[in-house]
Design a protein around this motif. Structure first.
Motif, PDB file in Angstrom:
ATOM      1  N   ILE A 117       0.950  -1.270  -0.056  1.00  0.00           N
ATOM      2  CA  ILE A 117      -0.048   0.037  -0.017  1.00  0.00           C
ATOM      3  C   ILE A 117       0.643   1.127   0.088  1.00  0.00           C
ATOM      4  CG2 ILE A 117      -1.583   1.404   1.598  1.00  0.00           C
ATOM      5  CD1 ILE A 117      -2.974  -1.190   2.094  1.00  0.00           C
ATOM      6  N   TYR A 118       2.071   1.135   0.536  1.00  0.00           N
ATOM      7  CA  TYR A 118       2.894   2.431   0.820  1.00  0.00           C
ATOM      8  C   TYR A 118       3.670   2.611  -0.633  1.00  0.00           C
ATOM      9  CZ  TYR A 118       1.914   1.808   5.595  1.00  0.00           C
ATOM     10  OH  TYR A 118       0.900   1.690   6.706  1.00  0.00           O
ATOM     11  N   ASN A 119       2.857   3.172  -1.754  1.00  0.00           N
ATOM     12  CA  ASN A 119       3.558   3.431  -2.808  1.00  0.00           C
ATOM     13  C   ASN A 119       2.902   4.717  -3.467  1.00  0.00           C
ATOM     14  OD1 ASN A 119       1.709   2.772  -5.251  1.00  0.00           O
ATOM     15  ND2 ASN A 119       1.465   1.022  -3.704  1.00  0.00           N
ATOM     16  N   PRO A 120       3.608   5.377  -4.275  1.00  0.00           N
ATOM     17  CA  PRO A 120       3.115   6.661  -4.680  1.00  0.00           C
ATOM     18  C   PRO A 120       1.683   6.812  -5.173  1.00  0.00           C
ATOM     19  CG  PRO A 120       5.339   6.488  -5.344  1.00  0.00           C
ATOM     20  CD  PRO A 120       4.946   5.165  -4.985  1.00  0.00           C
ATOM     21  N   VAL A 121       1.430   5.741  -6.356  1.00  0.00           N
ATOM     22  CA  VAL A 121       0.150   5.674  -6.840  1.00  0.00           C
ATOM     23  C   VAL A 121      -0.960   5.590  -5.852  1.00  0.00           C
ATOM     24  CG1 VAL A 121      -1.289   4.460  -8.800  1.00  0.00           C
ATOM     25  CG2 VAL A 121       1.274   5.054  -9.063  1.00  0.00           C
ATOM     26  N   THR A 122      -0.656   4.456  -5.007  1.00  0.00           N
ATOM     27  CA  THR A 122      -1.820   4.315  -4.245  1.00  0.00           C
ATOM     28  C   THR A 122      -1.879   5.293  -3.088  1.00  0.00           C
ATOM     29  OG1 THR A 122      -1.498   1.701  -4.227  1.00  0.00           O
ATOM     30  CG2 THR A 122      -2.440   2.729  -2.215  1.00  0.00           C
ATOM     31  N   MET A 123      -0.922   5.732  -2.517  1.00  0.00           N
ATOM     32  CA  MET A 123      -0.882   7.073  -1.635  1.00  0.00           C
ATOM     33  C   MET A 123      -1.734   8.263  -2.430  1.00  0.00           C
ATOM     34  SD  MET A 123       0.176   5.528   0.901  1.00  0.00           S
ATOM     35  CE  MET A 123       0.014   7.013   2.011  1.00  0.00           C
ATOM     36  N   ALA A 124      -1.167   8.528  -3.563  1.00  0.00           N
ATOM     37  CA  ALA A 124      -1.993   9.560  -4.348  1.00  0.00           C
ATOM     38  C   ALA A 124      -3.551   9.439  -4.477  1.00  0.00           C
ATOM     39  CB  ALA A 124      -1.362   9.816  -5.825  1.00  0.00           C
ATOM     40  N   GLY A 125      -3.656   7.894  -4.855  1.00  0.00           N
ATOM     41  CA  GLY A 125      -5.197   7.609  -5.019  1.00  0.00           C
ATOM     42  C   GLY A 125      -6.155   7.908  -3.823  1.00  0.00           C
ATOM     43  N   ALA A 126      -5.283   7.481  -2.470  1.00  0.00           N
ATOM     44  CA  ALA A 126      -6.239   7.569  -1.323  1.00  0.00           C
ATOM     45  C   ALA A 126      -6.228   9.157  -0.791  1.00  0.00           C
ATOM     46  CB  ALA A 126      -5.069   6.841  -0.184  1.00  0.00           C
ATOM     47  N   GLY A 127      -5.198   9.910  -1.128  1.00  0.00           N
ATOM     48  CA  GLY A 127      -5.421  11.266  -0.909  1.00  0.00           C
ATOM     49  C   GLY A 127      -6.509  11.881  -2.100  1.00  0.00           C
ATOM     50  N   ILE A 128      -6.555  11.473  -2.930  1.00  0.00           N
ATOM     51  CA  ILE A 128      -7.770  12.131  -3.784  1.00  0.00           C
ATOM     52  C   ILE A 128      -9.005  11.671  -3.221  1.00  0.00           C
ATOM     53  CG2 ILE A 128      -8.943  11.759  -6.179  1.00  0.00           C
ATOM     54  CD1 ILE A 128      -5.950  11.603  -7.363  1.00  0.00           C
ATOM     55  N   LEU A 163     -13.703  11.014  -6.855  1.00  0.00           N
ATOM     56  CA  LEU A 163     -13.543   9.879  -5.978  1.00  0.00           C
ATOM     57  C   LEU A 163     -13.349   8.593  -6.431  1.00  0.00           C
ATOM     58  CD1 LEU A 163     -15.500   9.771  -2.618  1.00  0.00           C
ATOM     59  CD2 LEU A 163     -15.390   7.814  -3.786  1.00  0.00           C
ATOM     60  N   ILE A 164     -14.155   8.076  -7.459  1.00  0.00           N
ATOM     61  CA  ILE A 164     -14.193   6.806  -7.965  1.00  0.00           C
ATOM     62  C   ILE A 164     -12.685   6.756  -8.584  1.00  0.00           C
ATOM     63  CG2 ILE A 164     -14.749   5.400  -9.674  1.00  0.00           C
ATOM     64  CD1 ILE A 164     -17.868   6.417  -9.187  1.00  0.00           C
ATOM     65  N   ILE A 165     -12.135   7.632  -9.287  1.00  0.00           N
ATOM     66  CA  ILE A 165     -11.001   7.643  -9.870  1.00  0.00           C
ATOM     67  C   ILE A 165      -9.967   7.378  -8.905  1.00  0.00           C
ATOM     68  CG2 ILE A 165      -9.155   9.006 -11.245  1.00  0.00           C
ATOM     69  CD1 ILE A 165     -11.551  10.357 -12.637  1.00  0.00           C
ATOM     70  N   GLY A 166      -9.942   8.070  -7.665  1.00  0.00           N
ATOM     71  CA  GLY A 166      -9.192   7.916  -6.519  1.00  0.00           C
ATOM     72  C   GLY A 166      -8.941   6.329  -5.995  1.00  0.00           C
ATOM     73  N   LEU A 167     -10.103   5.854  -5.965  1.00  0.00           N
ATOM     74  CA  LEU A 167     -10.299   4.359  -5.485  1.00  0.00           C
ATOM     75  C   LEU A 167      -9.502   3.318  -6.513  1.00  0.00           C
ATOM     76  CD1 LEU A 167     -14.023   4.329  -4.128  1.00  0.00           C
ATOM     77  CD2 LEU A 167     -12.126   4.428  -2.791  1.00  0.00           C
ATOM     78  N   ILE A 168      -9.929   3.935  -7.915  1.00  0.00           N
ATOM     79  CA  ILE A 168      -9.230   3.062  -8.795  1.00  0.00           C
ATOM     80  C   ILE A 168      -7.820   3.208  -8.854  1.00  0.00           C
ATOM     81  CG2 ILE A 168      -8.894   2.837 -11.446  1.00  0.00           C
ATOM     82  CD1 ILE A 168     -11.899   3.624 -11.576  1.00  0.00           C
ATOM     83  N   LEU A 169      -7.186   4.323  -8.700  1.00  0.00           N
ATOM     84  CA  LEU A 169      -5.770   4.389  -8.311  1.00  0.00           C
ATOM     85  C   LEU A 169      -5.211   3.766  -7.263  1.00  0.00           C
ATOM     86  CD1 LEU A 169      -5.352   8.311  -9.191  1.00  0.00           C
ATOM     87  CD2 LEU A 169      -4.413   6.405 -10.422  1.00  0.00           C
ATOM     88  N   ILE A 170      -5.638   3.533  -6.109  1.00  0.00           N
ATOM     89  CA  ILE A 170      -5.479   2.693  -4.952  1.00  0.00           C
ATOM     90  C   ILE A 170      -5.277   1.191  -5.286  1.00  0.00           C
ATOM     91  CG2 ILE A 170      -6.255   1.678  -2.713  1.00  0.00           C
ATOM     92  CD1 ILE A 170      -7.593   4.602  -2.419  1.00  0.00           C
ATOM     93  N   ALA A 171      -6.486   0.801  -6.034  1.00  0.00           N
ATOM     94  CA  ALA A 171      -6.380  -0.701  -6.448  1.00  0.00           C
ATOM     95  C   ALA A 171      -5.236  -0.758  -7.393  1.00  0.00           C
ATOM     96  CB  ALA A 171      -7.534  -1.150  -7.089  1.00  0.00           C
ATOM     97  N   TYR A 172      -5.169   0.012  -8.321  1.00  0.00           N
ATOM     98  CA  TYR A 172      -3.989  -0.172  -9.402  1.00  0.00           C
ATOM     99  C   TYR A 172      -2.541  -0.067  -8.775  1.00  0.00           C
ATOM    100  CZ  TYR A 172      -0.744   1.454 -13.178  1.00  0.00           C
ATOM    101  OH  TYR A 172       0.187   1.169 -13.976  1.00  0.00           O
ATOM    102  N   GLY A 173      -2.439   0.912  -7.679  1.00  0.00           N
ATOM    103  CA  GLY A 173      -1.094   0.993  -7.240  1.00  0.00           C
ATOM    104  C   GLY A 173      -0.760  -0.309  -6.457  1.00  0.00           C
ATOM    105  N   VAL A 174      -1.746  -0.763  -5.761  1.00  0.00           N
ATOM    106  CA  VAL A 174      -1.458  -2.136  -4.856  1.00  0.00           C
ATOM    107  C   VAL A 174      -1.002  -3.396  -5.918  1.00  0.00           C
ATOM    108  CG1 VAL A 174      -2.317  -3.813  -3.572  1.00  0.00           C
ATOM    109  CG2 VAL A 174      -2.839  -1.728  -3.121  1.00  0.00           C
ATOM    110  N   LEU A 175      -1.818  -3.480  -7.035  1.00  0.00           N
ATOM    111  CA  LEU A 175      -1.533  -4.421  -7.989  1.00  0.00           C
ATOM    112  C   LEU A 175      -0.305  -4.244  -8.742  1.00  0.00           C
ATOM    113  CD1 LEU A 175      -5.007  -4.993  -9.532  1.00  0.00           C
ATOM    114  CD2 LEU A 175      -4.210  -6.406  -7.945  1.00  0.00           C
ATOM    115  N   ARG A 176      -0.093  -2.952  -8.940  1.00  0.00           N
ATOM    116  CA  ARG A 176       1.226  -2.519  -9.734  1.00  0.00           C
ATOM    117  C   ARG A 176       2.422  -2.922  -8.769  1.00  0.00           C
ATOM    118  NH1 ARG A 176       4.081   2.367  -9.527  1.00  0.00           N
ATOM    119  NH2 ARG A 176       5.458   2.762 -11.397  1.00  0.00           N
ATOM    120  N   GLU A 177       2.381  -2.514  -7.402  1.00  0.00           N
ATOM    121  CA  GLU A 177       3.492  -2.966  -6.503  1.00  0.00           C
ATOM    122  C   GLU A 177       3.870  -4.433  -6.471  1.00  0.00           C
ATOM    123  OE1 GLU A 177       6.392  -1.288  -4.128  1.00  0.00           O
ATOM    124  OE2 GLU A 177       4.909  -0.453  -5.431  1.00  0.00           O
TER     125      GLU A 177
END
Length: 506
Positions: free
Chosen positions: A10-21, A58-72
């Motif tokens: 979870i601690y990656n830039p994409v997921t954290m950015a998505g969580a922030g959004i 908000l939905i875009i942010g949630l998608i970024l969270i999931a994408y970041g985790v899978l990418r990591e």
């Protein structure tokens, strides 16, 4: 070393950015919802932000969270054999348990708010303010006319969509193209009429108005003013034969005979605005068909475009039930008759109509031009009157400016000329599209041009003040005595018509 609450993926830039959004968007939605809830006034753009735009972010942010985790996870396993196809959720692991609970609770809360937001978005897109003000410049003419119409208490969707899922879906597909047209400046000026995707009248008008109901004659009074120096007035009273009814209850007659369930009238039009109708078919209750053809035109039924075949309903006559653009002549007549404009001002009828019909590039230019032209007219031609009746002239000018602001929209090329009203036959063809004395059946029957078919003149006062009254009916006499019998061979629109594309018929 700082203890991590969630798994390291979870601690990656994409997921954290998505969580922030997502968190920021969620906070904004709550804030705007509270603001909207306690607000005393409706705000079109707040509704769009709260229920459409920010939830999308908000939905875009949630998608970024999931994408970041899978990418990591992919990065960690790059070059290694994948041991599990899916991630293992071990609830005995405190980090994974915390992540699972946070994600689960957050998802449930967001789903609840998404469901509520979706409903509010649906509800909001059905409001009159959304229809009339979101695309402000495009819909300004229609929305302005609607607010001043007899149906101003009927919601836009009541006529343009109606009940049922199928028409709702159709309207949204149509609306998607309209949004595209506005965003990329692809829309027509003015908006084309009639609306081809409009639901049939039986699903809209007839939810309140019953075609089979019989209405007695309605007395209508008109006051006309000539465009002369004295604004010479004349009056006319008539009984309008509304009619209707069911055959089992007696005779079917009057104007509403056309939409009575016992009759089916269909026609073929040859122009987009349904003003040219060379072919009409009447089907009676017993199934007998009578076809009327315009005798002036040489055509073969086989060559008629059957795609333009239409069954007549309310909208064929009441084609502007809400979005009505008033003719200047009619508007000035009404205001003079009510003494809102001082009828003692010489040529006030003539100059008012003239300045309204002049061409202007913008509304601002029009309002300034109207004021200047009326002022110049009286200063040049009636200087003494301008001094003594300056207030009355100024008052009349303000009224004329209001008429323009209500009925003319230069940006959209919208006015009464571009939107013919078929409910009458003075300024646009209306009834005379078929009732012109030229539509004949094979056995010699004629669609009558007789004025008394639809209304009966019972009283009229000419320009000399001479009154005639006859309850059995009078022959129409034009207020302008100089015309004599020459008007009998013409339609009203030949002189009064101002259709932008079709000024009248020979």
């Amino acid at each position: 070393m700082k203890k991590e609450i969630f798994p390291k993926q979870i601690y990656n830039p994409v997921t954290m950015a998505g969580a922030g959004i997502a968190i920021l968007s969620f906070g904004l939605i709550i804030f705007l919802f509270i603001l909207d809830f306690f607000s005393t006034e409706e705000n079109t753009y707040m509704g769009i932000l709260t229920y459409i735009i920010i939830p999308t972010i908000l939905i875009i942010g949630l998608i970024l969270i999931a994408y970041g985790v899978l990418r990591e996870r992919r990065r960690e396993r790059k070059g290694k054999i994948r041991e599990q196809r899916f991630p293992v959720i071990d609830l005995n692991n405190s980090k994974k348990r915390a992540a699972f609970l946070t994600f689960s609770v957050g998802t449930i809360v967001l789903l609840l708010f998404s469901a509520f937001g979706s409903y509010k978005a649906y509800e909001y897109t059905e409001t009159d303010k959304f229809c009339g003000t979101v695309c402000h410049e495009v819909m300004e003419p229609e929305y302005t006319a609607y607010k001043d119409s007899p149906h101003s208490r009927v919601g836009c969707v009541g006529c343009h969509i109606g009940s049922g899922t199928s028409w709702y879906v159709k309207s949204k597909f149509s609306g998607a193209y309209q949004v595209y047209s506005v965003l990329f400046n692809k829309y027509s000026r003015p908006i084309p009429t009639p609306v081809k995707e409009l639901r049939p009248a039986e699903g809209t008008c007839e939810q309140c108005h019953t075609p089979s109901h019989f209405y007695n004659e309605k007395k209508v009074d008109h006051t006309y003013f000539l465009s002369d120096e004295n604004n010479t007035s004349s009056k006319l009273s008539m009984l309008v034969k509304i009619g209707g009814g069911k055959s089992e209850l007696g005779s079917i007659e009057g104007i509403h005979w056309h939409v009575n369930p016992d009759n089916i009238i269909s026609y073929i039009y040859t122009d987009e605005r349904r003003l040219e109708i060379p072919w009409v078919k009447v089907t009676s209750k017993d199934g007998k068909e009578t076809i009327f053809r315009d005798k002036r035109l040489q055509f073969d039924d086989k060559n008629l475009n059957r795609e333009n075949l239409r069954v007549m309903d309310c909208i064929d006559c009441h084609n502007r039930p809400s979005h009505i653009y008033h003719q200047p002549d009619k508007s000035i007549n009404e205001l003079l008759s009510k003494n809102i404009i001082d009828k003692s001002l010489p040529y006030i009828k003539s100059i008012s109509v003239e300045v309204l019909e002049d061409k202007y590039e913008t509304k601002k230019q029009a309002l300034e031009g109207i004021e200047q032209k009326i002022s110049d007219f009286y200063q040049s031609n009636y200087p003494e009157l301008y001094k003594t009746k300056g207030d009355q002239i100024k008052s009349a000018t303000e009224v004329v400016k209001k008429i323009y602001a209500r009925n003319y929209f230069p940006y959209m090329n919208a006015d009464w000329k571009h939107f013919p009203d078929n409910i009458s036959h003075v300024y646009t063809p209306g009834c005379f599209r078929c009732h012109d004395g030229n539509h004949v059946s094979e056995d010699g029957k004629l669609i009558s041009k007789d004025c008394n078919s639809c209304h009966l003149i019972i009283s009229q006062t000419d320009s000399k003040g001479i009154n005639q009254t006859d309850l059995s009916g009078l022959k129409f006499k034009h207020p302008n005595d100089n015309l004599g019998k020459s008007i009998e061979d013409h339609l009203c629109t030949d002189c009064h018509g101002g259709d932008a594309e079709r000024p009248g018929r020979d």
